[in-house]
Scaffold this active site. Structure first.
Site, PDB file in Angstrom:
ATOM      1  N   HIS A  33      41.393  38.447  41.601  1.00 35.21           N
ATOM      2  CA  HIS A  33      41.898  38.672  40.786  1.00 35.21           C
ATOM      3  C   HIS A  33      42.662  37.465  40.436  1.00 35.21           C
ATOM      4  O   HIS A  33      42.455  36.014  41.026  1.00 35.21           O
ATOM      5  CB  HIS A  33      43.286  39.446  41.599  1.00 35.21           C
ATOM      6  CG  HIS A  33      44.304  40.074  40.750  1.00 35.21           C
ATOM      7  ND1 HIS A  33      44.357  41.030  39.889  1.00 35.21           N
ATOM      8  CD2 HIS A  33      45.479  39.463  41.528  1.00 35.21           C
ATOM      9  CE1 HIS A  33      45.493  40.602  39.010  1.00 35.21           C
ATOM     10  NE2 HIS A  33      46.550  40.282  39.276  1.00 35.21           N
TER      11      HIS A  33
ATOM     12  N   SER B 127      46.854  38.471  35.312  1.00 32.52           N
ATOM     13  CA  SER B 127      47.831  39.448  36.292  1.00 32.52           C
ATOM     14  C   SER B 127      48.870  40.343  34.590  1.00 32.52           C
ATOM     15  O   SER B 127      48.533  41.011  34.264  1.00 32.52           O
ATOM     16  CB  SER B 127      48.637  39.417  37.321  1.00 32.52           C
ATOM     17  OG  SER B 127      48.597  40.418  38.124  1.00 32.52           O
TER      18      SER B 127
ATOM     19  N   ASP C 217      37.731  42.074  41.684  1.00 34.23           N
ATOM     20  CA  ASP C 217      39.253  42.648  42.011  1.00 34.23           C
ATOM     21  C   ASP C 217      38.842  44.308  41.576  1.00 34.23           C
ATOM     22  O   ASP C 217      39.466  44.368  39.993  1.00 34.23           O
ATOM     23  CB  ASP C 217      39.856  42.244  40.494  1.00 34.23           C
ATOM     24  CG  ASP C 217      41.601  42.104  40.642  1.00 34.23           C
ATOM     25  OD1 ASP C 217      41.696  42.308  40.930  1.00 34.23           O
ATOM     26  OD2 ASP C 217      41.398  42.026  39.193  1.00 34.23           O
TER      27      ASP C 217
END
Ligand SMILES: *[C@@H]1O[C@H](CO)[C@@H](O)[C@H](O)[C@H]1NC(C)=O
Ligand SMILES: *[C@@H]1O[C@H](CO)[C@@H](O)[C@H](O)[C@H]1NC(C)=O
Ligand SMILES: *[C@@H]1O[C@H](CO)[C@@H](O)[C@H](O)[C@H]1NC(C)=O
Ligand SMILES: *[C@@H]1O[C@H](CO)[C@@H](O)[C@H](O)[C@H]1NC(C)=O
Ligand SMILES: *[C@@H]1O[C@H](CO)[C@@H](O)[C@H](O)[C@H]1NC(C)=O
Ligand SMILES: *[C@@H]1O[C@H](CO)[C@@H](O)[C@H](O)[C@H]1NC(C)=O
Length: 485
Positions: free
Chosen positions: A446, A177, A421
């Site tokens: 994710h 991320s 995601d």
């Protein structure tokens, strides 16, 4: 059956203008957290420079930055064994370590030293002493940026290698991320410090005008549509039902009853924002074990036959209330009681990390809610007294024409994604060169590949991780061949 665990690491976005509507919370099954690989790490402090880019007297000030080392598997400096560095993101060191499963899962194979560094302004790494002081206003928050954080990592790693007499050990940056964005940028900005980067679910193209603003919500929509057409239709129509009640006398109190809200609703947007946050989080963390989208849709589709649209929605979201007997819409606000991740990330999105996420038309299951930089800016000025710089990330790190720019200039980056995601819409999904590669799965969510491996992992996830391991092996082999040559 549904354990809710708040981990700070990964965020769902602030949607459009309703910036205060989201939260830094995600749902992950208990099994993923079993045997969390926190053992084996020792914690240290490093005297870090507050301001790497200035010579004013106060720039010489230092703060204590936390980092952790796991040397259980390390082959040692003599063997030039590799060093995996997790470029810490918007969470405390403890929660980053818990999520960074890929490192400890693969350390024995690589005989790697593991280093995880806490990002400044999170956890205990607060410049200016306490968190309260660090966050008081822009005078102290001004040092809270991705460029300062990368410089922290560069300085710490360089010194650590010296201390360990490990100058020839190859270092690889890793992260998921925001941490994944940092890992890839670290490789591009500091190629003399890391030989490669593994960037999981890093939406480095969700800036400026590169990715269409409805990228995120389009994928949320697709996830629901693929799971159940009727569930998707129910959600899509629910917004208009909520609006109808909003226009009626006593309509808000009827809505409060239908949704069993913990307090009476003040308006319809706060209800719609809370629901949108739940759908977004379910899609973003739609992992194959717990399948939150499927769970939600089973509730919506499985409600009693005569249920109205809103009663169906209520049934779907009930598991998200956790142990609470009521629907706490305030969990989705960023107020003083929000997590440090939510508050810190709020600052970051109000300064440089401006991701234009919204939807400008009626082609998702959400109502149109265009991203509006004017409203976004007003909100940031009100909250932090700061004006966002929407073009700074692409100016500093690039992103436009990434293929032609990086093909000749860069090397050794893995951009991994799972196409379920929503953030994958802003990820790198095509191979840029032989060594800057996109490794994605259609079923992944994710950061799935960088989270701890579990016995329940499906074949496609195992295959994705194996491919990543092979690529990293090649980087290291090539590096070693070159230092000997
Ligand atoms: C790091 O420094 C802080 C204070 O600045 C202290 O509270 C903490 O115990 C130190 N941690 C370690 C591992 O030395
Ligand atoms: C921030 O707060 C400190 C202490 O109250 C004050 O001295 C400083 O002027 C403030 N800075 C800004 C930009 O408001
Ligand atoms: C390196 O060693 C010095 C001297 O022992 C110590 O003060 C410093 O914290 C160490 N730095 C790192 C990153 O290990
Ligand atoms: C958006 O879609 C919904 C559901 O199909 C429809 O009822 C509504 O009229 C549409 N709104 C606009 C502005 O097109
Ligand atoms: C911006 O904010 C104003 C005032 O709250 C609101 O009327 C308008 O709809 C917002 N614009 C967008 C595109 O959200
Ligand atoms: C990129 O190249 C790798 C081989 O290095 C391959 O496995 C992968 O599927 C390619 N990705 C795309 C999106 O074509």
């Amino acid at each position: 059956m549904w354990d809710q665990i708040v981990l700070g690491l990964l965020l769902i976005p602030k949607l459009g203008l309703v910036r205060e509507s989201t939260h830094g919370k995600f749902l992950i099954s208990q099994s993923n957290l079993n045997e969390i690989s926190s053992s084996g790490y020792k914690f240290y402090n490093y005297s870090q420079t507050i301001d790497h880019f200035n010579y004013r007297p106060e720039s010489y000030d230092i703060f204590q930055q936390r980092y952790a080392i796991n040397d259980k598997y390390w082959g040692g400096a003599k063997n030039n064994s590799p060093i995996f560095v997790y470029t810490g993101d918007e969470a405390s060191l403890e929660s980053v370590i818990r999520s960074a499963g890929f490192l400890v899962d693969n350390a024995p194979h690589f005989q790697a030293l593991l280093v995880v560094i806490e990002h400044r302004y999170y956890g205990e790494s607060n410049p200016f002493g306490s968190r309260k002081q660090a966050y008081q206003n822009t005078s102290t928050l001004g040092y809270f940026s991705s460029t300062q954080a990368l410089a922290d990592y560069a300085q710490l790693i360089t010194e650590l290698k010296k201390n360990l007499s490990a100058n020839n050990c190859p270092v690889i940056a890793m992260g998921g991320s925001y941490g994944g964005m940092l890992a890839s940028w670290f490789r591009l900005k500091y190629p003399h410090i890391v030989i490669g980067a593994f960037a999981s679910s890093a939406p480095i193209l969700y800036f400026d005008d590169i990715t269409p603003e409805n990228g995120y919500l389009s994928i949320v929509t697709k996830d629901f549509q693929e799971t159940s057409k009727s569930c998707y239709r129910t959600i899509r129509e629910s917004w208009f039902e909520i609006d109808k009640f909003g226009l009626e006398i006593n309509g808000l109190s009827v809505l409060s009853q239908i949704f069993h809200t913990c307090r009476p609703l003040n308006n319809t947007p706060e209800l719609k924002d809370a629901l949108a946050s739940i759908y977004s989080a379910a899609a973003q963390y739609d992992d194959p074990t717990t399948q939150p989208v499927n769970l939600l849709c089973s509730g919506i589709d499985g409600a009693f036959d005569e249920a109205t649209i809103l009663e169906r929605v209520f049934t779907g979201i009930t598991p998200w209330n956790g142990k609470k007997q009521c629907f706490d819409i305030d969990v989705y606000n960023i107020d003083d009681s929000a997590s440090e991740t939510a508050i810190g990330w709020y600052w970051q999105t109000c300064s440089e990390m401006v991701m234009p996420i919204g939807c400008d038309s009626n082609d998702t299951m959400f109502q149109a809610q265009p991203f509006n930089i004017y409203n976004y800016t007003m909100d940031c000025q009100k909250k932090w007294g700061v004006t966002p710089r929407p073009h700074w990330m692409t100016t500093e790190f690039g992103g436009h024409n990434i293929k032609s720019v990086l093909r000749n200039f860069g090397s050794n980056i893995i951009f991994s994604n799972g196409l379920r995601d929503p953030y994958s819409s802003g990820g790198v999904l095509c191979n840029i060169s032989d060594t800057i590669v996109a490794i994605y799965t259609t079923q992944g969510s994710h950061c799935l590949d960088i989270l701890p491996a579990t016995p329940a992992d499906p074949e496609w996830l195992i295959a994705q991780r194996n491919e990543e391991v092979k690529i990293i092996e090649r980087w290291i082999a090539e590096y070693k061949a070159n230092i000997i040559a």
